[in-house]
Design a protein around this motif. Structure first.
Motif, PDB file in Angstrom:
ATOM      1  N   LEU A   1       0.814  -1.212   0.000  1.00  0.00           N
ATOM      2  CA  LEU A   1       0.000   0.000   0.000  1.00  0.00           C
ATOM      3  C   LEU A   1       0.852   1.269   0.000  1.00  0.00           C
ATOM      4  O   LEU A   1       0.519   2.253  -0.666  1.00  0.00           O
ATOM      5  N   GLY A   2       1.986   1.221   0.706  1.00  0.00           N
ATOM      6  CA  GLY A   2       2.822   2.404   0.837  1.00  0.00           C
ATOM      7  C   GLY A   2       3.301   2.956  -0.497  1.00  0.00           C
ATOM      8  O   GLY A   2       3.603   4.149  -0.613  1.00  0.00           O
ATOM      9  N   SER A   3       3.378   2.122  -1.499  1.00  0.00           N
ATOM     10  CA  SER A   3       3.886   2.587  -2.790  1.00  0.00           C
ATOM     11  C   SER A   3       2.783   3.112  -3.695  1.00  0.00           C
ATOM     12  O   SER A   3       3.051   3.583  -4.801  1.00  0.00           O
ATOM     13  N   GLN A   4       1.522   2.983  -3.248  1.00  0.00           N
ATOM     14  CA  GLN A   4       0.421   3.484  -4.071  1.00  0.00           C
ATOM     15  C   GLN A   4       0.310   5.005  -3.937  1.00  0.00           C
ATOM     16  O   GLN A   4       0.891   5.604  -3.037  1.00  0.00           O
ATOM     17  N   ASP A   5      -0.514   5.596  -4.822  1.00  0.00           N
ATOM     18  CA  ASP A   5      -0.725   7.031  -4.678  1.00  0.00           C
ATOM     19  C   ASP A   5      -1.607   7.295  -3.460  1.00  0.00           C
ATOM     20  O   ASP A   5      -2.285   6.409  -2.958  1.00  0.00           O
ATOM     21  N   GLU A   6      -1.604   8.547  -3.000  1.00  0.00           N
ATOM     22  CA  GLU A   6      -2.222   8.853  -1.720  1.00  0.00           C
ATOM     23  C   GLU A   6      -3.712   8.574  -1.709  1.00  0.00           C
ATOM     24  O   GLU A   6      -4.258   8.040  -0.737  1.00  0.00           O
ATOM     25  N   ALA A   7      -4.401   8.925  -2.788  1.00  0.00           N
ATOM     26  CA  ALA A   7      -5.850   8.717  -2.827  1.00  0.00           C
ATOM     27  C   ALA A   7      -6.185   7.249  -2.649  1.00  0.00           C
ATOM     28  O   ALA A   7      -7.120   6.891  -1.926  1.00  0.00           O
ATOM     29  N   THR A   8      -5.399   6.397  -3.281  1.00  0.00           N
ATOM     30  CA  THR A   8      -5.639   4.962  -3.142  1.00  0.00           C
ATOM     31  C   THR A   8      -5.389   4.510  -1.710  1.00  0.00           C
ATOM     32  O   THR A   8      -6.161   3.732  -1.145  1.00  0.00           O
ATOM     33  N   GLN A   9      -4.289   5.008  -1.153  1.00  0.00           N
ATOM     34  CA  GLN A   9      -3.974   4.641   0.231  1.00  0.00           C
ATOM     35  C   GLN A   9      -5.124   4.984   1.165  1.00  0.00           C
ATOM     36  O   GLN A   9      -5.544   4.167   1.983  1.00  0.00           O
ATOM     37  N   VAL A  10      -5.616   6.205   1.027  1.00  0.00           N
ATOM     38  CA  VAL A  10      -6.703   6.650   1.900  1.00  0.00           C
ATOM     39  C   VAL A  10      -7.944   5.775   1.678  1.00  0.00           C
ATOM     40  O   VAL A  10      -8.623   5.359   2.628  1.00  0.00           O
ATOM     41  N   GLN A  11      -8.210   5.507   0.411  1.00  0.00           N
ATOM     42  CA  GLN A  11      -9.380   4.696   0.071  1.00  0.00           C
ATOM     43  C   GLN A  11      -9.305   3.322   0.747  1.00  0.00           C
ATOM     44  O   GLN A  11     -10.250   2.842   1.358  1.00  0.00           O
ATOM     45  N   VAL A  12      -8.140   2.689   0.604  1.00  0.00           N
ATOM     46  CA  VAL A  12      -7.962   1.350   1.176  1.00  0.00           C
ATOM     47  C   VAL A  12      -8.017   1.409   2.704  1.00  0.00           C
ATOM     48  O   VAL A  12      -8.663   0.575   3.356  1.00  0.00           O
ATOM     49  N   ALA A  13      -7.373   2.417   3.270  1.00  0.00           N
ATOM     50  CA  ALA A  13      -7.353   2.533   4.726  1.00  0.00           C
ATOM     51  C   ALA A  13      -8.769   2.695   5.273  1.00  0.00           C
ATOM     52  O   ALA A  13      -9.136   2.109   6.293  1.00  0.00           O
ATOM     53  N   LYS A  14      -9.575   3.479   4.575  1.00  0.00           N
ATOM     54  CA  LYS A  14     -10.977   3.639   4.986  1.00  0.00           C
ATOM     55  C   LYS A  14     -11.694   2.300   4.974  1.00  0.00           C
ATOM     56  O   LYS A  14     -12.415   1.960   5.912  1.00  0.00           O
ATOM     57  N   SER A  15     -11.493   1.567   3.892  1.00  0.00           N
ATOM     58  CA  SER A  15     -12.254   0.331   3.734  1.00  0.00           C
ATOM     59  C   SER A  15     -11.867  -0.688   4.798  1.00  0.00           C
ATOM     60  O   SER A  15     -12.649  -1.579   5.118  1.00  0.00           O
ATOM     61  N   VAL A  16     -10.667  -0.555   5.336  1.00  0.00           N
ATOM     62  CA  VAL A  16     -10.246  -1.465   6.394  1.00  0.00           C
ATOM     63  C   VAL A  16     -10.662  -0.918   7.769  1.00  0.00           C
ATOM     64  O   VAL A  16     -11.181  -1.642   8.625  1.00  0.00           O
ATOM     65  N   ALA A  17     -10.462   0.399   7.959  1.00  0.00           N
ATOM     66  CA  ALA A  17     -10.667   0.986   9.285  1.00  0.00           C
ATOM     67  C   ALA A  17     -12.147   1.054   9.663  1.00  0.00           C
ATOM     68  O   ALA A  17     -12.514   0.756  10.802  1.00  0.00           O
ATOM     69  N   LEU A  18     -12.987   1.459   8.725  1.00  0.00           N
ATOM     70  CA  LEU A  18     -14.393   1.677   9.067  1.00  0.00           C
ATOM     71  C   LEU A  18     -15.079   0.434   9.620  1.00  0.00           C
ATOM     72  O   LEU A  18     -15.717   0.507  10.680  1.00  0.00           O
ATOM     73  N   PRO A  19     -14.969  -0.710   8.941  1.00  0.00           N
ATOM     74  CA  PRO A  19     -15.624  -1.896   9.515  1.00  0.00           C
ATOM     75  C   PRO A  19     -15.056  -2.271  10.877  1.00  0.00           C
ATOM     76  O   PRO A  19     -15.794  -2.724  11.754  1.00  0.00           O
ATOM     77  N   MET A  20     -13.742  -2.049  11.043  1.00  0.00           N
ATOM     78  CA  MET A  20     -13.159  -2.384  12.348  1.00  0.00           C
ATOM     79  C   MET A  20     -13.691  -1.461  13.441  1.00  0.00           C
ATOM     80  O   MET A  20     -13.987  -1.891  14.559  1.00  0.00           O
ATOM     81  N   MET A  21     -13.845  -0.185  13.113  1.00  0.00           N
ATOM     82  CA  MET A  21     -14.383   0.755  14.097  1.00  0.00           C
ATOM     83  C   MET A  21     -15.842   0.427  14.416  1.00  0.00           C
ATOM     84  O   MET A  21     -16.259   0.455  15.578  1.00  0.00           O
ATOM     85  N   MET A  22     -16.599   0.127  13.379  1.00  0.00           N
ATOM     86  CA  MET A  22     -18.009  -0.176  13.612  1.00  0.00           C
ATOM     87  C   MET A  22     -18.164  -1.460  14.423  1.00  0.00           C
ATOM     88  O   MET A  22     -19.054  -1.577  15.267  1.00  0.00           O
ATOM     89  N   GLU A  23     -17.279  -2.408  14.148  1.00  0.00           N
ATOM     90  CA  GLU A  23     -17.319  -3.663  14.908  1.00  0.00           C
ATOM     91  C   GLU A  23     -17.093  -3.382  16.396  1.00  0.00           C
ATOM     92  O   GLU A  23     -17.798  -3.869  17.262  1.00  0.00           O
TER      93      GLU A  23
END
Length: 583
Positions: free
Chosen positions: A219-241
């Motif tokens: 992920l670190g080598s991707q562009d920033e928008a992608t990084q943020v997108q992926v981080a959201k998709s991982v973080a949000l379900p974990m927070m909601m859980e």
RNA sequence: GGCCCCGUAGCUCAACUGGAUAGAGCGCGAGACUUCUAAUCUUGAGGUUGCAGGUUCAAGUCCUGCCGGGGUCACCA
């Protein structure tokens, strides 16, 4: 059917009889006639205001109307005495059999006593905490209040949907994603130093960083928008859980989760604003600066997309888009409520924190506008909770991320204590949550006091079995069939009268959307029971279990089981477990 | 300054949407107490419900205006 509505019906019938024989005018509205318990028990069992309400329209003086009513009421077997008092009250004393008859009713209906039906569909949204971190104690109050209100409304006949609106689209979610990405780099061995200002510092994001590092190694080598997108998709379900787990620990569970992101994605936001636009309620304009002595220093007149909420009682029109063209929070909030309306909800309740009070009118305006007045939104506000320990406020620092989480409090004192204490104050008043009080085992602790009343009754039942009563003797069904005439003492009747109040209390608490009244009622009921117990110390004939008095014991056990049943029912309404034993 | 909430016994709070002599608990005064499950009990004092008007047969409750406290006030979440 409860006793009060029975007697109220009797009063109305008596009034109609008086009308029929010409003693009172035919055209007389009985709407305001009511029956209620008198403030002072020495006045009788119930009182009606009929004479005072009807005197003027009937062209008579209140005491004359009262005299007519008294004469008519005394014809009924249910009424033992009826007396005129004060400015025209009619005080009623009921035949003891009526009061005693309440006990079998309670024993037969069990904790369903007080249930009502047919109040319609209702949507209640509460908690709706941002999915950017664990819940803190402030959220606990909204969660408990909302959940207790939902239970109360179900008890009183509403079909309730418990809804959670997930704010998973705003800029704070970007902050969440960036914070998680930082934790990911930390996991991968990078020295990140201290968490920069503007990002979330809490340790709870470390597991999210680890998750990202594990499943998205490149992920670190991707562009920033992608990084943020992926981080959201991982973080949000974990927070909601995590949020769901914390809520579950409090005994709170929602039926329906609505994602803000989904409202953007499926065009709901555009669609709901189109609806308003076609009604001519959206325009581009410049708002006046807020009136007052100190307009914001950076205020600039700016053309914005506005909703005409001032047409519906708001103080000003409200912005739907920010100056950079993106939506304000108001826009998706409108879509959220439009979504509820299209799902068939015309009665909606939102539970908000006190800091959002200024937002109420615009939201109600939007609901009225978008539903053409068909739907209504009530907003109930929960004020601040101040944690106290050892007489001192517990220090909380949001900046360092060292706030007290909901989970910590539940783990320390238990969900029942948290729930009950959160309802010991009106929702819109500030509340002190005192750890010392909650953990105290004395009557100073309302949680203990009420639960102990229930446990104490259970204990008497256990003793009864020891004293020679069989299991079959002490079932509710058997107790309901006993002769209850041995119950004679005023203290016993005081308890019965309070039991009779339960259905009325539920109805008025539900109508006022005030679940705290259930908690207060339970404290009173517990006090009545404990008082009766204490009388037994001095007056042996009031002890619940007495030698050589099987009939009396059974009658008293029936009373106690009825009291325990109402205690259990009321505790259930506020989501607190009625304990059988205190340990 | 606008809007919202609050102001009730020394303290913390109730008062069942307008009812009668405004109630509890804590604290204070006095007394009782090896208890059916115990984690006390009984009793006393304590009030112009912030102030002033108004509506009503009836106001802590509804309306108006003041006083005092808190919250909030373009685009924030």
């Amino acid at each position: 059917m409860n006793l009060f509505s029975e007697i109220e019906a009797l009063v109305r019938d008596s009034l109609k009889a008086l009308q029929a024989r010409g003693a009172l005018p035919e055209q007389l509205s009985l709407d305001r006639v009511g029956v209620e318990p008198p403030r002072d028990a020495s006045h009788g069992d119930m009182a009606t205001n009929a004479a005072m309400v009807l005197a003027k329209p009937a062209g008579l003086n209140p005491r004359d109307v009262a005299a007519l009513l008294v004469e008519e009421l005394l014809k009924s077997d249910a009424i033992e005495t009826a007396e005129i008092a004060g400015p025209g009250f009619v005080n009623l004393r009921l035949a003891p059999a009526l009061w005693l008859g309440l006990l079998p009713t309670i024993l037969e209906q069990g904790t369903g006593f007080g249930d009502q039906t047919g109040a319609g569909k209702l949507n209640i949204e509460y908690v709706s905490a941002n999915p950017t971190g664990p819940m803190h104690v402030g959220h606990a109050r909204g969660a408990v209040f909302g959940d207790a209100l939902a239970r109360l409304l179900e008890k009183t006949g509403h079909e309730v949907l418990r809804e959670y609106y997930i704010n998973d689209a705003g800029s704070q979610v970007d902050v969440l994603a960036r914070s998680a990405l930082l934790r990911m780099r930390e996991t991968l061995g990078e020295d990140i130093g201290s968490i920069p200002e503007g990002l979330y510092p809490g340790d709870y994001l470390i597991p999210v960083g680890q998750e990202l590092a594990k499943n998205h190694p490149d992920l670190g080598s991707q562009d920033e928008a992608t990084q943020v997108q992926v981080a959201k998709s991982v973080a949000l379900p974990m927070m909601m859980e995590r949020i769901r787990e914390d809520l579950a620990a409090l005994g709170v569970a929602h039926d329906f989760f609505l994602s803000e992101q989904s409202l953007h994605a499926d065009g709901s936001v555009d669609k709901s604003l189109d609806v308003l636009d076609t009604k001519g309620l959206i325009y581009k304009g410049v708002l006046e600066p807020p009136k007052g002595k100190t307009p914001p220093p950076d205020w600039e007149p700016q053309e914005q997309t506005l909703f005409r909420s001032s047409d519906f009682g708001d103080d000003s029109d409200r912005a739907l888009k920010k100056s950079d063209g993106s939506w304000t929070y108001f826009a998706p909030d409108i879509a959220c409520h439009f979504n509820k309306v299209t799902r068939g909800y015309t009665q909606m309740i939102d539970v908000w924190g006190a800091d959002h009070i200024g937002y109420i009118k615009r939201m109600q305006s939007a609901v009225t506008a978008i539903s053409e007045g068909e739907a209504s939104l009530e907003v109930k506000v929960c004020n601040l909770v101040k944690l106290m320990r050892g007489g001192e406020p517990v220090k909380m620092s949001k900046r360092s991320g060292s706030f007290i989480t909901l989970r910590e409090v539940v783990d320390e004192v238990g969900k029942d204590a948290v729930r009950f204490m959160m309802l010991t104050r009106k929702n819109d008043a500030p509340l002190d949550f005192d750890f010392d009080v909650v953990k105290d085992k004395s009557r100073d602790n309302p949680v203990f006091y009420v639960q102990y009343a229930h446990a104490r009754i259970c204990s008497v039942l256990r003793n009864a079995r020891q004293a020679g009563f069989s299991e079959a003797d002490v079932t509710d069904a058997n107790l309901a069939s006993q002769n209850l005439d041995p119950l004679k003492d005023p203290a016993e009747f005081a308890l019965i009268r309070n039991l009779a109040n339960y259905p009325r209390m539920l109805a008025s608490a539900a109508e006022a959307r005030e679940p705290h009244r259930v908690a207060f009622y339970l404290m009173e009921l517990a006090a009545d029971f404990h008082a009766l117990w204490n009388l037994g110390k001095e007056r042996l004939e009031l002890r619940f279990l007495q030698d050589d008095d099987r009939a009396g014991n059974l009658a008293r056990l029936a009373l106690l089981r009825a009291a325990a049943t109402v205690l259990a029912s009321g505790l259930d309404v506020i989501g607190v477990t009625p304990e059988d034993e205190m340990r």
